[in-house]
Design a protein around this motif. Structure first.
Motif, mmCIF file in Angstrom:
data_model
loop_
_atom_site.group_PDB
_atom_site.id
_atom_site.type_symbol
_atom_site.label_atom_id
_atom_site.label_comp_id
_atom_site.label_asym_id
_atom_site.label_seq_id
_atom_site.Cartn_x
_atom_site.Cartn_y
_atom_site.Cartn_z
ATOM 1 N N ASN A 281 3.680 3.599 1.469
ATOM 2 C CA ASN A 281 3.253 2.304 0.935
ATOM 3 C C ASN A 281 2.492 1.440 1.926
ATOM 4 O O ASN A 281 2.046 0.347 1.560
ATOM 5 N N HIS A 282 2.320 1.903 3.164
ATOM 6 C CA HIS A 282 1.632 1.090 4.177
ATOM 7 C C HIS A 282 0.627 1.943 4.950
ATOM 8 O O HIS A 282 0.981 2.625 5.910
ATOM 9 N N ASN A 283 -0.592 1.884 4.529
ATOM 10 C CA ASN A 283 -1.672 2.597 5.210
ATOM 11 C C ASN A 283 -2.316 1.663 6.232
ATOM 12 O O ASN A 283 -3.423 1.158 6.043
ATOM 13 N N ASP A 284 -1.604 1.396 7.330
ATOM 14 C CA ASP A 284 -2.109 0.461 8.334
ATOM 15 C C ASP A 284 -1.536 0.810 9.708
ATOM 16 O O ASP A 284 -0.549 1.554 9.829
ATOM 17 N N LYS A 285 -2.127 0.259 10.743
ATOM 18 C CA LYS A 285 -1.741 0.571 12.111
ATOM 19 C C LYS A 285 -0.419 -0.072 12.512
ATOM 20 O O LYS A 285 0.184 0.330 13.513
#
Length: 394
Positions: A281-285
């Motif tokens: 659910n979190h495509n982030d760095k």
């Protein structure tokens, strides 16, 4: 596509259709198991090896242990590529000693017999830090670190569980639960006539996509193998398969110690669904580290984790009669019979494996009758229950 592949595609599609109808399973979730699928030693590990496969998007699947993606491997790659939810705070607190702490934490996590805190993975991490801190930082920093680690960090929990499993990735289904499920199973019959059986599999979850990697026989016994296959009239094949026991065994990755049956007592839970959902659910760095695998590698349109196996369909006590039209010269009959003993469509199991016995009877009118049996106590996987990842882990 060669003539042999074209013939086998039609036969496999017809067999799939007959199996779905005869077993009354859902084509929206059922994947046909083909190849040698007899359970050899009938162990829990064998069952887990099948459950751990990430199934391809085909209505059938030839199980080949060395060439398939593994759920446990993909999952491990994901959780070990996530940032700890307490990392930033611990980095600021420990400064140059942060690397030493993380190395110590990883080394300690590899021990699957870590004492009384094994049951609670949040306390597991906290106890490890307290032990390390006593010899590496002053009391105030130790207290601050313990306060940070008392927060629930699902990534650290998942990584702790992963390392504690020590490479043994158990599932909730076992050999004993399979036997109990088979004992409560029902008898089923499948009939297929190639002249009338439908070849349509477009209404399946895989939209008819099919893998063709075998001919009619499991082995090529001579240069005439393909000629023997092509001499079979694909429009004149009749199959009747009777199963004394049929059951679907549900399963999931081992995630908790609670209520474990005896067979699983020596295996550590290794799976944490919340960590995988955090990654999904979190495509982030902030969540993902900048290295392989990336979010796209796993969850993207061509990602490695699109589907999972949630159960195995088993049959036991098998009796098959296969009638076919084939023009076989007398000089090739022994070779044909030997090919049958080596395994043939649709089960491909060699005689002697899984209790299989094959007999071939040639008739003067150009018909061949093949009878094959596998006695009770030799369960065969006839299919996989396949569901989209998002449907199972959402």
């Amino acid at each position: 596509m060669s003539a042999t592949e074209d013939k086998m595609k039609d036969l496999n599609q017809q067999w799939y259709h007959a199996v779905v109808t005869g077993l009354d399973v859902d084509p929206e979730t059922f994947q046909l198991a083909q190849g040698s699928t007899s359970l050899g030693g009938y162990t829990s590990q064998e069952i887990w090896d099948f459950l751990d496969v990430i199934p391809p998007a085909t209505v059938n699947n030839y199980y080949q242990p060395g060439g398939l993606n593994r759920f446990s491997n993909v999952y491990g790659g994901v959780i070990n590529n996530l940032n700890s939810q307490t990392d930033d705070a611990m980095k600021k607190l420990l400064k140059d000693k942060y690397v030493k702490w993380t190395q110590y934490r990883q080394d300690e996590s590899k021990d699957p017999k870590s004492g009384e805190y094994k049951e609670d993975y949040s306390d597991f991490q906290l106890v490890k830090f307290s032990k390390w801190a006593r010899n590496n930082v002053d009391k105030d920093i130790q207290t601050s670190g313990e306060t940070i680690l008392k927060q629930v960090d699902i990534v650290s929990v998942a990584v702790d569980k992963w390392f504690s499993a020590n490479g043994k990735y158990a599932y909730t289904a076992t050999a004993n639960s399979l036997q109990a499920s088979l004992n409560a199973g029902v008898s089923k019959s499948i009939q297929m006539d190639s002249e009338t059986e439908s070849t349509s599999t477009s209404n399946t979850w895989a939209k008819g996509s099919m893998e063709i990697s075998q001919g009619f026989f499991s082995t090529k016994v001579s240069a005439d193998w393909e000629k023997l296959t092509n001499s079979i009239d694909k429009e004149s094949i009749q199959i009747k398969a009777d199963f004394k026991q049929f059951t679907v065994l549900p399963a999931s990755p081992l995630s908790t110690n609670a209520g474990l049956i005896e067979e699983l007592q020596d295996y550590s839970p290794w799976y944490e669904s919340e960590a995988l959902l955090l990654a999904k659910n979190h495509n982030d760095k902030k969540v993902w580290r900048d290295r392989v695998p990336s979010w796209s590698d796993v969850f993207g349109s061509n990602g490695s984790l699109k589907r999972v196996i949630t159960g195995l369909a088993f049959v036991d006590g098998i009796s098959i009669t296969l009638k076919l039209k084939v023009d076989i010269e007398d000089k090739h009959k022994d070779e044909f019979a030997a090919s049958i003993k080596g395994g043939y469509f649709p089960f491909f199991s060699a005689e002697g494996e899984g209790g299989w016995v094959h007999e071939t009877n040639f008739k003067d009118n150009g018909e061949v009758t093949i009878t094959s049996t596998s006695q009770l106590g030799n369960p065969n996987i006839i299919g996989f229950i396949v569901k989209p990842f998002d449907e199972v882990y959402s």
